[in-house]
Design a protein around this motif. Structure first.
Motif, PDB file in Angstrom:
ATOM      1  N   SER A  69       0.842  -1.192   0.000  1.00  0.00           N
ATOM      2  CA  SER A  69       0.000   0.000   0.000  1.00  0.00           C
ATOM      3  C   SER A  69       0.879   1.244   0.000  1.00  0.00           C
ATOM      4  N   ASN A  70       0.294   2.368  -0.400  1.00  0.00           N
ATOM      5  CA  ASN A  70       1.105   3.570  -0.564  1.00  0.00           C
ATOM      6  C   ASN A  70       0.336   4.815  -0.169  1.00  0.00           C
ATOM      7  N   ASN A  71       0.946   5.959  -0.430  1.00  0.00           N
ATOM      8  CA  ASN A  71       0.406   7.253  -0.020  1.00  0.00           C
ATOM      9  C   ASN A  71      -0.041   8.107  -1.201  1.00  0.00           C
ATOM     10  N   VAL A  72      -0.343   7.494  -2.350  1.00  0.00           N
ATOM     11  CA  VAL A  72      -0.585   8.217  -3.597  1.00  0.00           C
ATOM     12  C   VAL A  72      -2.022   8.735  -3.667  1.00  0.00           C
ATOM     13  N   VAL A  73      -2.173  10.009  -3.989  1.00  0.00           N
ATOM     14  CA  VAL A  73      -3.480  10.646  -4.138  1.00  0.00           C
ATOM     15  C   VAL A  73      -3.565  11.249  -5.544  1.00  0.00           C
ATOM     16  N   LEU A  74      -4.586  10.870  -6.289  1.00  0.00           N
ATOM     17  CA  LEU A  74      -4.823  11.398  -7.628  1.00  0.00           C
ATOM     18  C   LEU A  74      -6.018  12.340  -7.576  1.00  0.00           C
ATOM     19  N   ILE A  75      -5.843  13.583  -8.058  1.00  0.00           N
ATOM     20  CA  ILE A  75      -6.896  14.597  -7.991  1.00  0.00           C
ATOM     21  C   ILE A  75      -7.193  15.114  -9.393  1.00  0.00           C
ATOM     22  N   GLY A  76      -8.476  15.061  -9.789  1.00  0.00           N
ATOM     23  CA  GLY A  76      -8.896  15.519 -11.106  1.00  0.00           C
ATOM     24  C   GLY A  76      -9.616  16.855 -11.066  1.00  0.00           C
ATOM     25  N   HIS A  77      -9.343  17.718 -12.025  1.00  0.00           N
ATOM     26  CA  HIS A  77      -9.889  19.080 -12.084  1.00  0.00           C
ATOM     27  C   HIS A  77     -11.215  19.122 -12.838  1.00  0.00           C
ATOM     28  N   GLY A  78     -11.791  20.302 -12.924  1.00  0.00           N
ATOM     29  CA  GLY A  78     -13.072  20.504 -13.576  1.00  0.00           C
ATOM     30  C   GLY A  78     -12.946  20.833 -15.056  1.00  0.00           C
ATOM     31  N   SER A  79     -14.076  20.814 -15.764  1.00  0.00           N
ATOM     32  CA  SER A  79     -14.105  21.097 -17.201  1.00  0.00           C
ATOM     33  C   SER A  79     -13.583  22.493 -17.509  1.00  0.00           C
ATOM     34  N   THR A  80     -12.770  22.598 -18.536  1.00  0.00           N
ATOM     35  CA  THR A  80     -12.135  23.810 -19.056  1.00  0.00           C
ATOM     36  C   THR A  80     -11.089  24.390 -18.103  1.00  0.00           C
ATOM     37  N   ALA A  81     -10.838  23.732 -16.979  1.00  0.00           N
ATOM     38  CA  ALA A  81      -9.826  24.197 -16.032  1.00  0.00           C
ATOM     39  C   ALA A  81      -8.559  23.362 -16.200  1.00  0.00           C
ATOM     40  N   SER A  82      -7.744  23.283 -15.183  1.00  0.00           N
ATOM     41  CA  SER A  82      -6.506  22.511 -15.204  1.00  0.00           C
ATOM     42  C   SER A  82      -6.079  22.282 -13.762  1.00  0.00           C
ATOM     43  N   SER A  83      -4.941  21.627 -13.585  1.00  0.00           N
ATOM     44  CA  SER A  83      -4.441  21.408 -12.229  1.00  0.00           C
ATOM     45  C   SER A  83      -4.167  22.723 -11.506  1.00  0.00           C
ATOM     46  N   GLU A  84      -3.991  23.797 -12.252  1.00  0.00           N
ATOM     47  CA  GLU A  84      -3.742  25.097 -11.636  1.00  0.00           C
ATOM     48  C   GLU A  84      -4.913  25.552 -10.764  1.00  0.00           C
ATOM     49  N   GLN A  85      -6.122  25.046 -11.055  1.00  0.00           N
ATOM     50  CA  GLN A  85      -7.266  25.507 -10.302  1.00  0.00           C
ATOM     51  C   GLN A  85      -7.197  25.137  -8.823  1.00  0.00           C
ATOM     52  N   PHE A  86      -6.342  24.185  -8.478  1.00  0.00           N
ATOM     53  CA  PHE A  86      -6.215  23.767  -7.085  1.00  0.00           C
ATOM     54  C   PHE A  86      -5.231  24.624  -6.295  1.00  0.00           C
ATOM     55  N   LEU A  87      -4.469  25.480  -6.995  1.00  0.00           N
ATOM     56  CA  LEU A  87      -3.402  26.232  -6.340  1.00  0.00           C
ATOM     57  C   LEU A  87      -3.922  27.560  -5.828  1.00  0.00           C
ATOM     58  N   ASN A  88      -4.769  27.478  -4.822  1.00  0.00           N
ATOM     59  CA  ASN A  88      -5.291  28.667  -4.157  1.00  0.00           C
ATOM     60  C   ASN A  88      -5.469  28.342  -2.682  1.00  0.00           C
ATOM     61  N   ASP A  89      -5.659  29.380  -1.898  1.00  0.00           N
ATOM     62  CA  ASP A  89      -5.680  29.183  -0.452  1.00  0.00           C
ATOM     63  C   ASP A  89      -6.891  28.374   0.002  1.00  0.00           C
ATOM     64  N   GLY A  90      -8.009  28.464  -0.744  1.00  0.00           N
ATOM     65  CA  GLY A  90      -9.205  27.738  -0.350  1.00  0.00           C
ATOM     66  C   GLY A  90      -9.114  26.245  -0.559  1.00  0.00           C
ATOM     67  N   PHE A  91      -8.227  25.813  -1.452  1.00  0.00           N
ATOM     68  CA  PHE A  91      -8.052  24.383  -1.720  1.00  0.00           C
ATOM     69  C   PHE A  91      -6.687  23.908  -1.212  1.00  0.00           C
ATOM     70  N   ALA A  92      -5.617  24.274  -1.903  1.00  0.00           N
ATOM     71  CA  ALA A  92      -4.284  23.827  -1.500  1.00  0.00           C
ATOM     72  C   ALA A  92      -3.940  24.286  -0.086  1.00  0.00           C
ATOM     73  N   GLY A  93      -4.318  25.529   0.224  1.00  0.00           N
ATOM     74  CA  GLY A  93      -3.998  26.062   1.546  1.00  0.00           C
ATOM     75  C   GLY A  93      -4.788  25.429   2.671  1.00  0.00           C
ATOM     76  N   ALA A  94      -5.859  24.707   2.322  1.00  0.00           N
ATOM     77  CA  ALA A  94      -6.672  24.039   3.336  1.00  0.00           C
ATOM     78  C   ALA A  94      -6.426  22.540   3.408  1.00  0.00           C
ATOM     79  N   LEU A  95      -5.622  22.008   2.455  1.00  0.00           N
ATOM     80  CA  LEU A  95      -5.434  20.552   2.378  1.00  0.00           C
ATOM     81  C   LEU A  95      -3.992  20.095   2.470  1.00  0.00           C
ATOM     82  N   PHE A  96      -3.046  20.832   1.877  1.00  0.00           N
ATOM     83  CA  PHE A  96      -1.717  20.298   1.607  1.00  0.00           C
ATOM     84  C   PHE A  96      -0.638  20.693   2.598  1.00  0.00           C
TER      85      PHE A  96
END
Length: 370
Positions: A69-96
């Protein structure tokens, strides 16, 4: 004050961010970037692409237990967006951050740009325009699975999660690759064929572009601004909540000023990229395969989501079709001053407790010795 509100719309955070994202103080770790190149990729529709580039971001390092078993987490973004959409304080700043639920010092987090999105291959950056293969969600899921297993050499994940389109991919991943992960966490979607109201606005968006003479069959030299403006305006409405917008723009003049600030940014978007992205859900129909899901799943929607209204009962129906009773959990977060409609998915504080519960629920399967 808002540099690009249509951009924030595609991030699903339109009404929650009142400042330029570049002005937002970063409190989360900076991701690494990578690229996965697939030669002669064949899409489900039979079309091929000589070179398919998949861009992705990662945080942390993979770690393994003795049992594999491992520690791998795969996260998918929304339509017309990209992985960049997660790089904000409300998401990355609350999870990572250290001590948070997806602490990047504990987990290896993979955030791909799906086919047709971000820095991955798409109509606008390949020069193919409307000759780009007509990709579907099934192609996007298959490529993400290959990214993890073939490119990163990881045959299993601790968690697969996603928002909006990425949430729909999460349902598909769970049924198509039932041994791939320990837990599934889709946010802001319905695990059923897109029909009714949800299909209506998507179909309208697609046909607005296709029937615009300025689109020229996808071979335009200038963006077809009339239809593109209509599509982006339609999306802005669908992402929003009436209650939230009334609170933020309580007068006619306030809302008019908001709209006036949006329209100059229309030329920053590409019509073919938009058309392909909204057409990619055409064959999405996970419900017949839901019984193949073997791992615990928590699905979260919000009550004020116009794209996924809880009155339809589709979320609860889907959870009831999983392999065994009690495997899935459906959560509908009530409308409040904290929710903003479909775009609520980017606000991790609304659903982070459910994610914590899911990880705790599946901890015995995975262990925590890494």
């Amino acid at each position: 004050m808002i540099r690009n509100t249509f951009l924030l719309l595609t991030l699903g955070a339109m009404s929650t961010m009142a400042q330029d994202p570049e002005d937002e103080p970063q409190t989360w770790p900076t991701p690494d970037r990578g690229s996965f190149v697939i030669s002669n990729f064949t899409f489900d529709a039979g079309e091929t692409l000589d070179r398919l580039d998949i861009h992705y971001r990662t945080l942390g390092e993979p770690k393994f237990n003795a049992d594999g078993s491992n520690n791998v987490v795969l996260i998918g973004h929304g339509s017309t967006a990209s992985s960049e959409q997660f790089l904000n304080d409300g998401f990355a700043g609350a999870l990572f951050n250290p001590g948070q639920v997806l602490d990047a010092q504990k987990y290896f987090i993979i955030m791909p740009d799906g086919i047709g999105h971000g820095n991955s291959s798409k109509p606008s950056n390949t020069g193919l325009r409307a000759r780009f293969p007509s990709y579907q969600y099934s192609d996007m899921v298959r490529v993400n699975h290959r990214l993890v297993t073939e490119h990163l050499k990881l045959n299993h994940t601790r968690l697969v999660m996603g928002v909006s389109m990425g949430a729909m991919h999460t349902w598909v991943m769970g049924s198509e690759y039932p041994d791939f992960t320990d837990a599934l966490f889709p946010i802001a979607c319905q695990p059923a064929q897109i029909a009714g109201h949800n299909r209506l606005w998507r179909k309208l968006a697609i046909e607005l572009l296709r029937t615009d003479p300025a689109w020229h069959g996808g071979n335009y030299t200038k963006q077809p601004l009339a239809s593109l403006s209509g599509v982006l305006s339609l999306l802005q409405t669908m992402f929003s909540s009436a209650v939230d917008l009334q609170a933020r723009y309580p007068t006619r003049d306030a809302m008019d000023a908001f709209v006036d600030a949006l329209l100059p940014h229309v030329p920053e978007y590409d019509a073919n990229d938009q058309l392909y992205a909204w057409n990619a859900s055409h064959t999405y129909d996970p419900e017949p395969q839901l019984g193949a899901i073997r791992v615990p799943l928590t699905a979260v929607n919000t009550a004020d989501d116009l794209m996924n209204p809880p009155q339809l009962g589709l979320l609860e129906r889907a959870v009831g079709q999983l392999m065994r009773p009690g495997l899935g959990k459906a959560v509908v977060i009530p409308e409040s001053e904290h929710t903003v409609g479909h775009g609520s998915y980017i606000m991790a504080k609304l659903w982070v407790q459910e994610l914590e519960l899911l990880l705790a629920r599946t901890e015995a399967r995975n262990g925590t010795s890494y």
